[in-house]
Design a protein around this motif. Structure first.
Motif, PDB file in Angstrom:
ATOM      1  N   SER A   1       0.833  -1.209   0.000  1.00  0.00           N
ATOM      2  CA  SER A   1       0.000   0.000   0.000  1.00  0.00           C
ATOM      3  C   SER A   1       0.866   1.258   0.000  1.00  0.00           C
ATOM      4  CB  SER A   1      -0.922  -0.004   1.224  1.00  0.00           C
ATOM      5  OG  SER A   1      -0.160  -0.065   2.417  1.00  0.00           O
ATOM      6  N   SER A   2       2.136   1.109  -0.394  1.00  0.00           N
ATOM      7  CA  SER A   2       3.046   2.255  -0.367  1.00  0.00           C
ATOM      8  C   SER A   2       2.763   3.213  -1.521  1.00  0.00           C
ATOM      9  CB  SER A   2       4.495   1.777  -0.439  1.00  0.00           C
ATOM     10  OG  SER A   2       4.733   1.123  -1.664  1.00  0.00           O
ATOM     11  N   SER A   3       3.148   4.461  -1.310  1.00  0.00           N
ATOM     12  CA  SER A   3       2.950   5.520  -2.304  1.00  0.00           C
ATOM     13  C   SER A   3       4.173   6.428  -2.282  1.00  0.00           C
ATOM     14  CB  SER A   3       1.686   6.318  -1.979  1.00  0.00           C
ATOM     15  OG  SER A   3       1.712   7.602  -2.579  1.00  0.00           O
TER      16      SER A   3
ATOM     17  N   ARG B   1      -2.054  13.131  11.078  1.00  0.00           N
ATOM     18  CA  ARG B   1      -3.322  13.218  10.350  1.00  0.00           C
ATOM     19  C   ARG B   1      -3.120  12.903   8.868  1.00  0.00           C
ATOM     20  NH1 ARG B   1      -4.588  18.196  11.566  1.00  0.00           N
ATOM     21  NH2 ARG B   1      -5.409  17.601  13.597  1.00  0.00           N
ATOM     22  N   LEU B   2      -2.016  13.387   8.289  1.00  0.00           N
ATOM     23  CA  LEU B   2      -1.780  13.186   6.857  1.00  0.00           C
ATOM     24  C   LEU B   2      -1.372  11.760   6.506  1.00  0.00           C
ATOM     25  CD1 LEU B   2       0.222  16.402   5.834  1.00  0.00           C
ATOM     26  CD2 LEU B   2      -2.136  15.839   5.215  1.00  0.00           C
ATOM     27  N   LEU B   3      -0.504  11.155   7.335  1.00  0.00           N
ATOM     28  CA  LEU B   3       0.150   9.911   6.941  1.00  0.00           C
ATOM     29  C   LEU B   3      -0.277   8.678   7.723  1.00  0.00           C
ATOM     30  CD1 LEU B   3       3.800  11.245   6.551  1.00  0.00           C
ATOM     31  CD2 LEU B   3       2.108  10.900   4.749  1.00  0.00           C
ATOM     32  N   PHE B   4      -0.808   8.855   8.933  1.00  0.00           N
ATOM     33  CA  PHE B   4      -0.990   7.687   9.795  1.00  0.00           C
ATOM     34  C   PHE B   4      -2.398   7.545  10.354  1.00  0.00           C
ATOM     35  CE2 PHE B   4       3.460   9.139  10.189  1.00  0.00           C
ATOM     36  CZ  PHE B   4       4.085   8.049   9.595  1.00  0.00           C
ATOM     37  N   SER B   5      -3.339   8.313   9.866  1.00  0.00           N
ATOM     38  CA  SER B   5      -4.694   8.274  10.430  1.00  0.00           C
ATOM     39  C   SER B   5      -5.601   7.276   9.723  1.00  0.00           C
ATOM     40  CB  SER B   5      -5.321   9.674  10.373  1.00  0.00           C
ATOM     41  OG  SER B   5      -5.369  10.138   9.032  1.00  0.00           O
ATOM     42  N   SER B   6      -5.081   6.536   8.743  1.00  0.00           N
ATOM     43  CA  SER B   6      -5.889   5.532   8.050  1.00  0.00           C
ATOM     44  C   SER B   6      -5.217   4.162   8.157  1.00  0.00           C
ATOM     45  CB  SER B   6      -6.079   5.907   6.575  1.00  0.00           C
ATOM     46  OG  SER B   6      -4.837   6.013   5.920  1.00  0.00           O
ATOM     47  N   ARG B   7      -5.973   3.123   7.846  1.00  0.00           N
ATOM     48  CA  ARG B   7      -5.478   1.752   7.927  1.00  0.00           C
ATOM     49  C   ARG B   7      -4.652   1.420   6.690  1.00  0.00           C
ATOM     50  NH1 ARG B   7      -6.857  -3.499   6.472  1.00  0.00           N
ATOM     51  NH2 ARG B   7      -6.874  -5.063   8.128  1.00  0.00           N
ATOM     52  N   SER B   8      -3.584   0.638   6.853  1.00  0.00           N
ATOM     53  CA  SER B   8      -2.794   0.186   5.710  1.00  0.00           C
ATOM     54  C   SER B   8      -2.459  -1.287   5.892  1.00  0.00           C
ATOM     55  CB  SER B   8      -1.505   1.007   5.562  1.00  0.00           C
ATOM     56  OG  SER B   8      -0.657   0.784   6.655  1.00  0.00           O
TER      57      SER B   8
ATOM     58  N   LEU C   1      -0.008  17.375  12.538  1.00  0.00           N
ATOM     59  CA  LEU C   1      -0.326  17.438  11.113  1.00  0.00           C
ATOM     60  C   LEU C   1       0.078  16.154  10.399  1.00  0.00           C
ATOM     61  CD1 LEU C   1      -1.139  18.931   8.501  1.00  0.00           C
ATOM     62  CD2 LEU C   1       1.198  19.853   8.423  1.00  0.00           C
ATOM     63  N   PHE C   2       1.282  15.674  10.671  1.00  0.00           N
ATOM     64  CA  PHE C   2       1.766  14.517   9.918  1.00  0.00           C
ATOM     65  C   PHE C   2       1.107  13.222  10.369  1.00  0.00           C
ATOM     66  CE2 PHE C   2       4.659  17.374   8.052  1.00  0.00           C
ATOM     67  CZ  PHE C   2       5.049  16.770   6.866  1.00  0.00           C
TER      68      PHE C   2
ATOM     69  N   ALA D   1       7.740  12.159  -0.912  1.00  0.00           N
ATOM     70  CA  ALA D   1       7.572  13.593  -1.140  1.00  0.00           C
ATOM     71  C   ALA D   1       7.078  14.299   0.128  1.00  0.00           C
ATOM     72  CB  ALA D   1       6.603  13.833  -2.302  1.00  0.00           C
ATOM     73  N   VAL D   2       6.063  13.685   0.773  1.00  0.00           N
ATOM     74  CA  VAL D   2       5.505  14.284   1.990  1.00  0.00           C
ATOM     75  C   VAL D   2       6.194  13.732   3.242  1.00  0.00           C
ATOM     76  CG1 VAL D   2       3.411  14.573   3.391  1.00  0.00           C
ATOM     77  CG2 VAL D   2       3.276  14.679   0.884  1.00  0.00           C
ATOM     78  N   GLY D   3       6.245  12.388   3.355  1.00  0.00           N
ATOM     79  CA  GLY D   3       6.721  11.753   4.580  1.00  0.00           C
ATOM     80  C   GLY D   3       8.214  11.829   4.797  1.00  0.00           C
ATOM     81  N   TYR D   4       8.964  12.216   3.769  1.00  0.00           N
ATOM     82  CA  TYR D   4      10.415  12.355   3.942  1.00  0.00           C
ATOM     83  C   TYR D   4      10.863  13.787   3.658  1.00  0.00           C
ATOM     84  CZ  TYR D   4      15.436  11.764   2.997  1.00  0.00           C
ATOM     85  OH  TYR D   4      16.803  11.901   2.970  1.00  0.00           O
ATOM     86  N   HIS D   5      10.766  14.225   2.407  1.00  0.00           N
ATOM     87  CA  HIS D   5      11.344  15.514   2.028  1.00  0.00           C
ATOM     88  C   HIS D   5      10.656  16.691   2.730  1.00  0.00           C
ATOM     89  CE1 HIS D   5      13.935  13.626  -0.885  1.00  0.00           C
ATOM     90  NE2 HIS D   5      12.900  13.004  -1.436  1.00  0.00           N
ATOM     91  N   LEU D   6       9.321  16.735   2.684  1.00  0.00           N
ATOM     92  CA  LEU D   6       8.616  17.838   3.336  1.00  0.00           C
ATOM     93  C   LEU D   6       8.783  17.777   4.852  1.00  0.00           C
ATOM     94  CD1 LEU D   6       6.764  20.276   3.262  1.00  0.00           C
ATOM     95  CD2 LEU D   6       4.794  18.713   3.237  1.00  0.00           C
TER      96      LEU D   6
END
Length: 283
Positions: free
Chosen positions: A212-214, A249-256, A246-247, A220-225
């Motif tokens: 489920s990686s992107s 909510r953006l990266l870890f608030s859903s199931r993977s 913020l992060f 772009a978001v989870g590393y560089h930003l």
């Protein structure tokens, strides 16, 4: 043996000898004004015993290399830490661990090793031969001598299914024993300045590989930003509170969900340089 010459020279000059492995840690703990031995070229697989599911390797082999070699033979290490760019002797000497209530640290997977001591003698150690020294050498901290080779007890190759989902810190702590029973390899990551955690279950499976990686969200978001914002927060520390919220909510608030070979699930990419402490806290 070249190592014996180094030990003899160190004795003559009254200096210490330090052995370094993969050099993964950013700390300066390996630095010395004495002699340093880097084991990087002692990285061969010496013996594979498919019947006993054991592998004998030179002490300097990186676990990343060993994982691939074992995979070719239908074998795997039963447990791994978060990274494999570490040497076989180093990973046991530092007590590297993963997670899961039923699992020991990585040294518990070692069934034999060879140790070159200060006198120049090579000692073979196992549960049957020099058992007391063997127990100490499996967690040697670099203090007993030069580990020359290590024999690991392996298991048949297997896949892991990783499920990650959000929860609250209060909920996870209240239900800790239930989480530990529910998953073979359970862990959770707490985000400071929030009550949010990322719960991670890893369990053996026969399911086909799944990812489920992107690149956009992971890099772009989870590393560089994120790295850029954390750099800014080094000047304005109060921003860390808002960055964490913020992060999450953006990266870890859903199931993977991910399914892959065990070593690819156990290991995860440490994108930033990390300063880490391990604490043992009663459950």
């Amino acid at each position: 043996m070249f190592f014996r010459q180094i030990l003899e020279l160190a004795r003559q000059q009254r200096k210490r000898v330090k052995v370094v492995g993969g050099g993964h840690s950013p700390s300066d703990i390996a630095c010395t004004d004495g002699f340093m031995i880097h084991m990087g070229k002692l990285n061969r697989v010496l013996k594979v015993d498919k019947e006993q599911l054991q592998v004998k390797v030179e002490a300097g082999i990186l676990l990343s290399q060993l994982n691939l070699e074992l995979d070719k033979h239908g074998m795997a290490l039963a447990n791994l830490g978060a990274v494999s760019e570490v040497s076989a002797a180093g990973v046991i000497g530092t007590g590297t661990h993963n997670t899961g209530i039923e699992h020991g640290i990585l040294p518990t997977q070692v069934v034999a090793l060879s140790l070159l001591v200060a006198s120049g003698e090579v000692l073979e150690c196992s549960g049957a031969e020099r058992p007391e020294l063997f127990r100490a050498a499996r967690l040697h901290l670099g203090a007993l001598g030069v580990v020359l080779d290590v024999t690991f007890q392996c298991v048949p190759r297997f896949r892991l299914r990783e499920i990650a989902f959000p929860a609250s810190l209060t909920q996870v702590l209240d239900e800790l024993e239930e989480h530990l029973r529910r998953s073979r390899f359970f862990r959770f990551l707490w985000f400071p300045h929030t009550d949010r955690v990322r719960v991670i279950y890893q369990d053996p499976t026969a399911q086909p590989p799944k990812s489920s990686s992107s690149w956009f969200w992971d890099y772009a978001v989870g590393y560089h930003l994120l790295e850029f914002l954390l750099w800014i927060s080094s000047f304005f520390p109060g921003l860390v509170v808002w960055i964490n919220r913020l992060f999450f909510r953006l990266l870890f608030s859903s199931r993977s969900e991910n399914v892959d070979r065990s070593h690819r699930i156990f290991n995860y990419e440490c994108r930033f340089r990390q300063h880490v402490q391990d604490w043992a806290i009663p459950m």
